[in-house]
Design a protein around this motif. Structure first.
Motif, short mmCIF file in Angstrom:
data_model
loop_
_atom_site.label_atom_id
_atom_site.label_comp_id
_atom_site.label_asym_id
_atom_site.label_seq_id
_atom_site.Cartn_x
_atom_site.Cartn_y
_atom_site.Cartn_z
N ASP A 57 86.91 48.18 69.40
CA ASP A 57 86.01 49.33 69.25
C ASP A 57 85.40 49.40 67.85
N GLU A 58 85.42 48.29 67.12
CA GLU A 58 84.89 48.28 65.77
C GLU A 58 83.61 47.44 65.69
N ILE A 59 82.76 47.82 64.70
CA ILE A 59 81.50 47.14 64.48
C ILE A 59 81.59 46.35 63.18
N PRO A 60 81.24 45.05 63.19
CA PRO A 60 81.30 44.25 61.97
C PRO A 60 80.43 44.84 60.86
N ASP A 62 78.13 43.81 58.69
CA ASP A 62 76.67 43.59 58.60
C ASP A 62 75.93 44.43 59.64
N ARG A 63 76.44 44.42 60.86
CA ARG A 63 75.80 45.21 61.92
C ARG A 63 75.89 46.70 61.61
N ALA A 64 77.03 47.13 61.09
CA ALA A 64 77.20 48.54 60.74
C ALA A 64 76.23 48.93 59.63
N ALA A 65 76.05 48.05 58.64
CA ALA A 65 75.12 48.35 57.54
C ALA A 65 73.70 48.51 58.06
N VAL A 66 73.32 47.67 59.01
CA VAL A 66 71.98 47.76 59.60
C VAL A 66 71.82 49.08 60.35
N LEU A 67 72.83 49.48 61.10
CA LEU A 67 72.75 50.73 61.87
C LEU A 67 72.61 51.94 60.95
N ILE A 68 73.35 51.93 59.84
CA ILE A 68 73.22 53.02 58.87
C ILE A 68 71.85 52.98 58.21
N ALA A 69 71.38 51.80 57.88
CA ALA A 69 70.06 51.65 57.24
C ALA A 69 68.96 52.19 58.15
N GLU A 70 69.10 51.96 59.46
CA GLU A 70 68.11 52.46 60.42
C GLU A 70 68.11 53.98 60.46
N MET A 71 69.27 54.60 60.23
CA MET A 71 69.33 56.06 60.19
C MET A 71 68.67 56.60 58.93
N THR A 81 67.55 41.74 55.54
CA THR A 81 68.70 41.25 56.28
C THR A 81 70.00 41.66 55.59
N ALA A 82 70.95 42.12 56.36
CA ALA A 82 72.25 42.52 55.82
C ALA A 82 73.11 41.29 55.53
N LYS A 83 73.80 41.33 54.39
CA LYS A 83 74.72 40.26 54.01
C LYS A 83 75.94 40.89 53.38
N THR A 84 77.10 40.34 53.71
CA THR A 84 78.39 40.82 53.18
C THR A 84 78.51 42.34 53.24
N GLY A 85 78.06 42.91 54.33
CA GLY A 85 78.20 44.34 54.52
C GLY A 85 77.20 45.19 53.77
N ARG A 86 76.18 44.57 53.20
CA ARG A 86 75.18 45.31 52.43
C ARG A 86 73.79 45.12 53.03
N CYS A 87 73.07 46.24 53.15
CA CYS A 87 71.68 46.20 53.62
C CYS A 87 70.83 46.99 52.63
N ASN A 88 69.87 46.34 52.01
CA ASN A 88 69.03 46.99 51.01
C ASN A 88 67.71 47.45 51.61
N LEU A 89 67.23 48.58 51.10
CA LEU A 89 65.97 49.16 51.55
C LEU A 89 64.94 49.09 50.43
N TYR A 90 63.69 48.80 50.80
CA TYR A 90 62.62 48.61 49.81
C TYR A 90 61.39 49.42 50.18
#
Length: 340
Positions: A57-60, A62-71, A81-90
């Protein structure tokens, strides 16, 4: 998530906790181990590995970072692109960062596993500038946490937009300056130069400059002439700083149908700014410090106005925290009131 020292016999699918070097081969932190990786580790003499095994029931990360970034990301913001659990916004364009602080706080307070860092609210950004970074601290987070957070942010009268970048819109600006025998010869030229620089910084132009004597009748006539130029914004720089709503410039505005919306602001320098309206044209009676190109409260107002963002009296009165721009001044060497 099971974070532990795992036997290599059961290490397939483990997220590697730290970088591991085996001979000439290096496995990076976060590598999901395969049977081939495990074989290399065995050959190097390893028998266990420190890492994490995700639950169903857990999300990896990178995928979790993308989902939060989308919010988080609204208009004018793009994610990489998310890497090592980080997704940057510009930022996709030049403008001003509009941040719902309460929403960002809500995301960060949802779990220690989520870390969202943004630029400061109302920061001027260029296209391509980083405006936020979303980091998932462990290797995974609960899918339920993501679902509940998304629902929480979407609840309410309108969907929350935690972060967006409002683009600057070109404004044609008129500058009216009043003159008197007390004004030094070069003040008018310096004010014009500083105003051009200030407006250029927010994508606008100084299209007309008017000068009149610091006297009610002349100011009334000049105000009407200024708004008749078709300007989108009128700035008024007085020979002396406005000290009251009934002072010369606001009085002149009121007598020709203008409205004073707010006087004063908790930003230093810039306290003596007055905001009003004449014939539906926004009017800012600027403080004396605006004769210089140095940052002051006027810049804070112009950035929002240039991005077509509303500026209310409440908005101004809430600028106090962080509003002390100039921290070097001393009370016993305070500058004259004309610079306030």
């Amino acid at each position: 998530m099971m974070f532990a020292e795992h036997s290599l016999d059961f290490a397939e699918g483990i997220y590697l906790a730290h970088r591991v070097r085996c001979g000439k081969q290096t496995f990076k932190k976060g590598t999901v181990l395969t049977n081939e990786d495990i074989s290399v580790m065995r050959e190097d003499g390893m028998s266990t590995v420190l890492g994490a095994r995700l639950e169903t029931d857990e999300i990896p990360e990178d995928r979790a970072a993308v989902l939060i970034a989308e919010m988080v990301a609204g208009k004018g913001v793009e994610m990489h692109t998310a890497k090592t659990g980080r997704c940057n916004l510009y930022s996709t364009h030049r403008g001003i960062a509009v941040i719902d602080t309460a929403m960002i706080d809500k995301i960060n307070l949802a779990s220690e596993a989520i870390a969202v860092a943004t630029v400061r609210p109302w920061t001027v950004v260029q296209a391509g500038d980083s405006v936020a970074s979303i980091k998932i601290i462990p290797f995974s987070i609960s899918a339920r946490l993501i679902t509940d957070l998304a629902a929480d942010l979407a609840a309410g009268v309108r969907p929350a937009v935690p972060l967006s970048v409002a683009p600057f819109v070109h404004h044609r600006v008129a500058l009216l300056m009043t003159d008197s025998e007390l004004v030094q010869d070069n003040v008018i030229d310096r004010t014009v130069d500083a105003t051009r620089q200030r407006l250029a910084a927010v994508g606008s132009t100084l299209d007309s400059v008017l000068v009149c004597h610091h006297e009610t009748a002349q100011i009334k006539s000049a105000l009407l002439q200024a708004v008749s130029t078709g300007c989108d914004l009128l700035l008024v720089s007085g020979a002396s700083v406005t000290k009251d709503r009934c002072d010369v410039i606001p009085k002149a505005m009121s007598e020709i149908g203008g409205v004073i919306h707010h006087f004063g602001m908790p930003v230093e320098p810039g306290n003596m700014l007055l905001m009003g309206e004449l014939n539906r044209i926004p009017v800012l009676c600027i403080p004396g410090c605006a004769r210089s190109a140095r940052e002051n409260g006027l810049d804070w107002i112009l950035r929002r106005m240039a991005a077509k963002l509303p500026v209310t009296p409440k908005d101004i009165m809430l600028m106090g925290v962080g509003g002390l721009i100039d921290r070097k001044r001393r009370e016993d060497h305070d500058e004259p009131s004309s610079h306030a």
